[in-house]
Design a protein around this motif. Structure first.
Motif, PDB file in Angstrom:
ATOM      1  N   GLY A  51      10.449 -43.780 -90.260  1.00  0.00           N
ATOM      2  CA  GLY A  51      10.500 -43.240 -91.971  1.00  0.00           C
ATOM      3  C   GLY A  51      11.273 -44.113 -92.882  1.00  0.00           C
ATOM      4  O   GLY A  51      11.251 -43.672 -94.046  1.00  0.00           O
ATOM      5  N   VAL A  52      11.584 -45.276 -92.622  1.00  0.00           N
ATOM      6  CA  VAL A  52      12.141 -46.254 -93.623  1.00  0.00           C
ATOM      7  C   VAL A  52      11.084 -47.202 -94.108  1.00  0.00           C
ATOM      8  O   VAL A  52      10.768 -48.253 -93.131  1.00  0.00           O
ATOM      9  N   PRO A  53      10.709 -47.288 -95.389  1.00  0.00           N
ATOM     10  CA  PRO A  53       9.791 -48.269 -95.872  1.00  0.00           C
ATOM     11  C   PRO A  53      10.411 -49.739 -95.386  1.00  0.00           C
ATOM     12  O   PRO A  53      11.701 -49.912 -96.019  1.00  0.00           O
ATOM     13  N   HIS A  54       9.613 -50.735 -95.223  1.00  0.00           N
ATOM     14  CA  HIS A  54      10.486 -52.285 -95.131  1.00  0.00           C
ATOM     15  C   HIS A  54      10.939 -52.730 -96.590  1.00  0.00           C
ATOM     16  O   HIS A  54      11.803 -53.319 -96.491  1.00  0.00           O
ATOM     17  N   THR A  55      10.706 -52.004 -97.903  1.00  0.00           N
ATOM     18  CA  THR A  55      11.031 -52.446 -98.868  1.00  0.00           C
ATOM     19  C   THR A  55      12.562 -52.001 -99.045  1.00  0.00           C
ATOM     20  O   THR A  55      13.299 -52.490 -99.949  1.00  0.00           O
ATOM     21  N   GLU A  56      12.921 -50.972 -98.333  1.00  0.00           N
ATOM     22  CA  GLU A  56      14.191 -50.456 -98.321  1.00  0.00           C
ATOM     23  C   GLU A  56      15.095 -51.261 -97.546  1.00  0.00           C
ATOM     24  O   GLU A  56      16.501 -51.187 -97.550  1.00  0.00           O
ATOM     25  N   VAL A  57      14.513 -52.371 -96.628  1.00  0.00           N
ATOM     26  CA  VAL A  57      15.641 -52.920 -95.713  1.00  0.00           C
ATOM     27  C   VAL A  57      15.916 -54.115 -96.157  1.00  0.00           C
ATOM     28  O   VAL A  57      15.419 -55.113 -96.802  1.00  0.00           O
ATOM     29  N   GLY A  58      17.098 -54.600 -96.085  1.00  0.00           N
ATOM     30  CA  GLY A  58      17.595 -56.037 -96.431  1.00  0.00           C
ATOM     31  C   GLY A  58      17.937 -56.788 -95.261  1.00  0.00           C
ATOM     32  O   GLY A  58      17.409 -57.618 -95.076  1.00  0.00           O
ATOM     33  N   ARG A  59      18.873 -56.357 -94.291  1.00  0.00           N
ATOM     34  CA  ARG A  59      19.254 -57.094 -93.113  1.00  0.00           C
ATOM     35  C   ARG A  59      18.984 -56.563 -91.772  1.00  0.00           C
ATOM     36  O   ARG A  59      19.367 -55.125 -91.900  1.00  0.00           O
ATOM     37  N   VAL A  60      18.524 -57.163 -90.844  1.00  0.00           N
ATOM     38  CA  VAL A  60      18.231 -56.617 -89.356  1.00  0.00           C
ATOM     39  C   VAL A  60      19.006 -57.337 -88.440  1.00  0.00           C
ATOM     40  O   VAL A  60      18.965 -58.554 -88.515  1.00  0.00           O
ATOM     41  N   LEU A  61      19.863 -56.708 -87.698  1.00  0.00           N
ATOM     42  CA  LEU A  61      20.651 -57.428 -86.703  1.00  0.00           C
ATOM     43  C   LEU A  61      19.912 -57.063 -85.285  1.00  0.00           C
ATOM     44  O   LEU A  61      19.769 -55.856 -85.098  1.00  0.00           O
ATOM     45  N   VAL A  62      19.624 -57.854 -84.254  1.00  0.00           N
ATOM     46  CA  VAL A  62      19.482 -57.442 -83.006  1.00  0.00           C
ATOM     47  C   VAL A  62      20.146 -58.045 -82.037  1.00  0.00           C
ATOM     48  O   VAL A  62      20.346 -59.380 -81.909  1.00  0.00           O
ATOM     49  N   ASP A  63      20.861 -57.366 -81.240  1.00  0.00           N
ATOM     50  CA  ASP A  63      22.031 -57.556 -80.384  1.00  0.00           C
ATOM     51  C   ASP A  63      22.898 -58.370 -81.015  1.00  0.00           C
ATOM     52  O   ASP A  63      23.605 -59.329 -80.724  1.00  0.00           O
ATOM     53  N   GLY A  64      23.164 -58.008 -82.276  1.00  0.00           N
ATOM     54  CA  GLY A  64      24.361 -58.702 -83.253  1.00  0.00           C
ATOM     55  C   GLY A  64      23.861 -60.120 -83.736  1.00  0.00           C
ATOM     56  O   GLY A  64      24.649 -60.687 -84.495  1.00  0.00           O
ATOM     57  N   HIS A  65      22.574 -60.484 -83.757  1.00  0.00           N
ATOM     58  CA  HIS A  65      22.185 -61.642 -84.214  1.00  0.00           C
ATOM     59  C   HIS A  65      20.900 -61.326 -85.530  1.00  0.00           C
ATOM     60  O   HIS A  65      20.203 -60.306 -85.090  1.00  0.00           O
ATOM     61  N   PRO A  66      20.881 -62.038 -86.244  1.00  0.00           N
ATOM     62  CA  PRO A  66      19.910 -61.765 -87.365  1.00  0.00           C
ATOM     63  C   PRO A  66      18.617 -61.979 -87.048  1.00  0.00           C
ATOM     64  O   PRO A  66      18.339 -62.919 -86.039  1.00  0.00           O
TER      65      PRO A  66
END
Length: 257
Positions: free
Chosen positions: A84-99
């Protein structure tokens, strides 16, 4: 399954069970849920959404770490938007602590942290933001999440507020418009720039009462529409002042003559 039920019911009769017991056994065999195996479910990616992104999640998923099943070869974008979160709302994504980018292919053991896009910090000399989706980086404002999830939309905002005054305040705050706003300088008809005009210049386009009572006018440099500070302007002025927190004295739109 029906055949199996009848067969087991017949077997029950041969074992000396009564008709009622056989029927009960048959019913149980029909309705018991099927399980392919008794192993633990396979691991699923874990998600944690931060700050205002929680507003867009189901209530039971907010402000916590949770597992979510994802399709094979799903990307972070697909999974985030499925929640339910559009990608335009997302700034940073961390996967296992890494960008990681939104195109990251998810693995079953991934742990994702998703942060909101930072409010725009526009430089004083930066060009003003434009709020249309025309392929040149303009910003889409919408309460339609499906629209904001479209891959052609690169910049956007899911507007949380439902009432128009709240939406105006939200957009002004989100995009840092308070100091950049120049209200009542554009034409409501064609968006052309307005300039000051004297009564004599526009007298032939004014109602007699307006011509006699008003002294300040603005004229659209594009379509020639005339504006003056009437009752409609005063209502709009009050809304603008409340949002911007300051008063500005400038003749502005009321009615075209």
């Amino acid at each position: 399954m029906r055949g199996a039920s009848r067969m087991n019911a017949n077997a029950s009769h041969s074992d000396g069970l009564g008709a009622g017991a056989a029927a009960a056994l048959s019913s149980m065999l029909v309705h018991l849920p099927f399980r392919a195996d008794c192993h633990s479910p396979r691991p699923m990616p874990r998600f944690r959404f931060h700050d205002e992104l929680n507003d867009l999640l189901r209530p039971d998923l907010r402000d916590c770490i949770f597992e979510w099943p994802c399709a094979e070869r799903a990307t972070a974008k697909h999974a985030i938007e499925a929640l339910g979160v559009p990608h335009t709302e997302v700034g940073r994504v961390l996967v296992d602590g890494h960008p990681a980018g939104l195109g990251h292919l998810l693995r079953e053991t991934d742990s994702l942290e998703v942060f909101p896009a930072a409010p725009s910090d526009l430089a004083a000399d930066a060009p003003p933001p434009r709020f249309l989706a025309d392929g040149d980086g303009r910003i889409v404002l919408s309460r339609d999440r499906g629209l904001l999830e479209h891959r052609r939309v690169t910049h956007g905002r899911y507007v949380r507020a439902r009432d128009t005054d709240g939406q105006l305040r939200e957009v002004v705050a989100r995009f840092g418009l308070r100091e950049r706003a120049r209200p009542f300088t554009r034409c409501l008809e064609c968006n052309g720039l307005l300039r000051d005009a004297g009564r004599d210049e526009v007298a032939d386009r004014l109602p007699p009462r307006v011509a006699s009572e008003q002294s300040g006018f603005t004229l659209c440099t594009g379509c020639g529409r005339v504006y003056w500070p009437g009752s409609h302007w005063r209502r709009l002025r009050a809304v603008v002042d409340a949002v911007l927190g300051e008063g500005r004295e400038r003749a502005a739109p009321d009615l075209c003559g």
